[in-house]
Design a protein around this motif. Structure first.
Motif, mmCIF file in Angstrom:
data_model
loop_
_atom_site.group_PDB
_atom_site.id
_atom_site.type_symbol
_atom_site.label_atom_id
_atom_site.label_comp_id
_atom_site.label_asym_id
_atom_site.label_seq_id
_atom_site.Cartn_x
_atom_site.Cartn_y
_atom_site.Cartn_z
ATOM 1 N N LEU A 282 -45.421 -20.558 -2.876
ATOM 2 C CA LEU A 282 -45.198 -19.438 -1.963
ATOM 3 C C LEU A 282 -46.353 -19.295 -0.977
ATOM 4 C CD1 LEU A 282 -43.458 -17.089 -1.021
ATOM 5 C CD2 LEU A 282 -44.548 -15.670 -2.786
ATOM 6 N N VAL A 283 -47.580 -19.493 -1.419
ATOM 7 C CA VAL A 283 -48.734 -19.429 -0.506
ATOM 8 C C VAL A 283 -48.595 -20.484 0.585
ATOM 9 C CG1 VAL A 283 -51.228 -19.888 -0.351
ATOM 10 C CG2 VAL A 283 -50.349 -18.356 -2.127
ATOM 11 N N ARG A 284 -48.242 -21.710 0.194
ATOM 12 C CA ARG A 284 -48.045 -22.785 1.186
ATOM 13 C C ARG A 284 -46.903 -22.448 2.136
ATOM 14 N NH1 ARG A 284 -46.708 -27.152 -2.392
ATOM 15 N NH2 ARG A 284 -45.799 -28.147 -0.577
ATOM 16 N N ALA A 285 -45.800 -21.966 1.588
ATOM 17 C CA ALA A 285 -44.622 -21.651 2.407
ATOM 18 C C ALA A 285 -44.917 -20.510 3.377
ATOM 19 C CB ALA A 285 -43.451 -21.294 1.502
ATOM 20 N N LYS A 286 -45.615 -19.484 2.915
ATOM 21 C CA LYS A 286 -45.962 -18.357 3.800
ATOM 22 C C LYS A 286 -46.823 -18.825 4.963
ATOM 23 C CE LYS A 286 -45.707 -14.279 0.849
ATOM 24 N NZ LYS A 286 -46.490 -13.195 0.215
ATOM 25 N N ARG A 287 -47.745 -19.714 4.679
ATOM 26 C CA ARG A 287 -48.609 -20.234 5.748
ATOM 27 C C ARG A 287 -47.762 -20.901 6.833
ATOM 28 N NH1 ARG A 287 -51.874 -23.812 2.948
ATOM 29 N NH2 ARG A 287 -52.611 -22.038 1.789
ATOM 30 N N LEU A 288 -46.776 -21.677 6.417
ATOM 31 C CA LEU A 288 -45.897 -22.364 7.367
ATOM 32 C C LEU A 288 -45.021 -21.381 8.145
ATOM 33 C CD1 LEU A 288 -44.792 -25.246 4.991
ATOM 34 C CD2 LEU A 288 -46.297 -25.476 6.994
ATOM 35 N N VAL A 289 -44.422 -20.433 7.448
ATOM 36 C CA VAL A 289 -43.520 -19.483 8.092
ATOM 37 C C VAL A 289 -44.291 -18.518 8.983
ATOM 38 C CG1 VAL A 289 -41.868 -17.608 7.666
ATOM 39 C CG2 VAL A 289 -41.736 -19.723 6.345
ATOM 40 N N TYR A 290 -45.476 -18.083 8.543
ATOM 41 C CA TYR A 290 -46.260 -17.166 9.380
ATOM 42 C C TYR A 290 -46.734 -17.848 10.663
ATOM 43 C CZ TYR A 290 -46.225 -13.953 5.413
ATOM 44 O OH TYR A 290 -45.844 -13.113 4.405
ATOM 45 N N ALA A 291 -46.933 -19.162 10.609
ATOM 46 C CA ALA A 291 -47.265 -19.895 11.842
ATOM 47 C C ALA A 291 -46.090 -19.834 12.818
ATOM 48 C CB ALA A 291 -47.633 -21.344 11.520
ATOM 49 N N ALA B 121 -36.271 -15.153 -1.474
ATOM 50 C CA ALA B 121 -36.250 -14.635 -2.842
ATOM 51 C C ALA B 121 -37.655 -14.569 -3.430
ATOM 52 C CB ALA B 121 -35.342 -15.505 -3.714
ATOM 53 N N LEU B 122 -38.445 -15.624 -3.272
ATOM 54 C CA LEU B 122 -39.811 -15.625 -3.797
ATOM 55 C C LEU B 122 -40.664 -14.561 -3.113
ATOM 56 C CD1 LEU B 122 -40.591 -19.448 -4.157
ATOM 57 C CD2 LEU B 122 -40.148 -17.797 -5.988
ATOM 58 N N THR B 123 -40.494 -14.430 -1.792
ATOM 59 C CA THR B 123 -41.266 -13.440 -1.045
ATOM 60 C C THR B 123 -40.935 -12.029 -1.515
ATOM 61 O OG1 THR B 123 -41.380 -14.889 0.886
ATOM 62 C CG2 THR B 123 -41.757 -12.547 1.276
ATOM 63 N N MET B 124 -39.651 -11.734 -1.683
ATOM 64 C CA MET B 124 -39.250 -10.401 -2.124
ATOM 65 C C MET B 124 -39.655 -10.155 -3.575
ATOM 66 S SD MET B 124 -38.162 -8.954 0.447
ATOM 67 C CE MET B 124 -38.083 -9.688 2.063
ATOM 68 N N LEU B 125 -39.562 -11.173 -4.410
ATOM 69 C CA LEU B 125 -39.982 -11.044 -5.801
ATOM 70 C C LEU B 125 -41.481 -10.771 -5.882
ATOM 71 C CD1 LEU B 125 -39.288 -11.171 -8.782
ATOM 72 C CD2 LEU B 125 -39.516 -13.656 -8.651
ATOM 73 N N ASP B 126 -42.245 -11.432 -5.035
ATOM 74 C CA ASP B 126 -43.689 -11.220 -5.002
ATOM 75 C C ASP B 126 -44.019 -9.812 -4.489
ATOM 76 O OD1 ASP B 126 -46.414 -12.147 -5.267
ATOM 77 O OD2 ASP B 126 -46.477 -12.341 -3.082
ATOM 78 N N ALA B 127 -43.297 -9.356 -3.490
ATOM 79 C CA ALA B 127 -43.564 -8.041 -2.893
ATOM 80 C C ALA B 127 -43.024 -6.897 -3.752
ATOM 81 C CB ALA B 127 -42.952 -7.977 -1.497
ATOM 82 N N TYR B 128 -41.925 -7.135 -4.456
ATOM 83 C CA TYR B 128 -41.261 -6.084 -5.231
ATOM 84 C C TYR B 128 -40.992 -6.553 -6.656
ATOM 85 C CZ TYR B 128 -40.547 -4.534 -0.459
ATOM 86 O OH TYR B 128 -40.748 -4.181 0.848
ATOM 87 N N PRO B 129 -42.061 -6.753 -7.434
ATOM 88 C CA PRO B 129 -41.859 -7.230 -8.808
ATOM 89 C C PRO B 129 -41.152 -6.173 -9.648
ATOM 90 C CG PRO B 129 -44.155 -6.628 -8.450
ATOM 91 C CD PRO B 129 -43.454 -6.506 -7.120
ATOM 92 N N GLU B 130 -40.599 -6.635 -10.739
ATOM 93 C CA GLU B 130 -39.929 -5.750 -11.696
ATOM 94 C C GLU B 130 -38.554 -5.254 -11.246
ATOM 95 O OE1 GLU B 130 -41.115 -5.111 -14.860
ATOM 96 O OE2 GLU B 130 -42.723 -6.489 -14.343
ATOM 97 N N HIS B 131 -38.055 -5.732 -10.131
ATOM 98 C CA HIS B 131 -36.727 -5.304 -9.683
ATOM 99 C C HIS B 131 -35.678 -6.295 -10.175
ATOM 100 C CE1 HIS B 131 -37.488 -1.794 -7.159
ATOM 101 N NE2 HIS B 131 -38.677 -2.337 -6.988
ATOM 102 N N SER B 132 -34.459 -5.838 -10.216
ATOM 103 C CA SER B 132 -33.358 -6.671 -10.692
ATOM 104 C C SER B 132 -32.986 -7.710 -9.634
ATOM 105 C CB SER B 132 -32.134 -5.804 -10.986
ATOM 106 O OG SER B 132 -31.596 -5.302 -9.772
ATOM 107 N N SER B 133 -32.227 -8.705 -10.053
ATOM 108 C CA SER B 133 -31.764 -9.715 -9.103
ATOM 109 C C SER B 133 -30.841 -9.087 -8.062
ATOM 110 C CB SER B 133 -31.095 -10.889 -9.807
ATOM 111 O OG SER B 133 -29.958 -10.466 -10.505
ATOM 112 N N ALA B 134 -30.074 -8.064 -8.452
ATOM 113 C CA ALA B 134 -29.207 -7.372 -7.486
ATOM 114 C C ALA B 134 -30.045 -6.648 -6.427
ATOM 115 C CB ALA B 134 -28.296 -6.379 -8.193
#
Length: 161
Positions: free
Chosen positions: A116-125, A53-66
């Motif tokens: 999110l920056v910390r989480a992305k670092r972990l997931v991208y690894a 959810a955070l990743t998509m919100l960061d990539a696609y701001p201004e979109h609805s929760s749906a």
């Protein structure tokens, strides 16, 4: 006459290996990867769906929760719960939308961006580890296949015998 019980195959062997069904192998890989992501994200306090959810919100701001639910592969009800929990954790905030009365703008807070920056670092690894041993061309082939398989699944493109 006694019936012998056949031992269940280990991961990567028998039907759980190269001779297995594609759908099962895909699910096996997805479940294993999901477990690794969940384990890695524990130190951030996020779950895998919250990370999505955070990743998509960061990539696609201004979109609805749906909209976010659709692209994060979650139900709108699940996304609503996730967003409520993220808001309670002060990782996102919602504001009234200037043009749409009921629609609310959702944005990451500074704390949300940091986690999110910390989480992305972990997931991208984990992504790097997942691709280990595959050439760039092999990775592109796998990505093309996964996209095509996902599209066919969503379109109901299975052929009938």
């Amino acid at each position: 006459m006694s019936k012998t019980t056949r031992l269940l195959p280990g991961e990567g062997t028998d039907k759980r290996g190269p001779d297995g069904y594609l759908g099962y192998l895909l699910r096996q890989a997805a479940n294993g990867y999901r477990h690794r992501v969940d384990t890695s994200l524990r130190e951030t306090g996020l779950t895998q769906p919250q990370f999505a959810a955070l990743t998509m919100l960061d990539a696609y701001p201004e979109h609805s929760s749906a909209d976010l639910a659709r692209i994060a592969l979650l139900t709108p009800q699940t996304m609503s719960t996730i967003l409520r929990n993220l808001e309670n954790a002060a990782l996102i905030r919602r504001h009234p939308h200037q043009e749409h009365g009921r629609k609310r703008r959702i944005e990451l807070t500074d704390a949300g961006r940091q986690v999110l920056v910390r989480a992305k670092r972990l997931v991208y690894a984990l992504e790097t580890d997942l691709a280990e041993g595959f050439s760039e061309e092999e990775q592109r082939t796998v990505r093309r296949w996964l996209v095509a398989a996902g599209r066919r699944s969503l379109e109901g493109g299975a052929t009938k015998p």
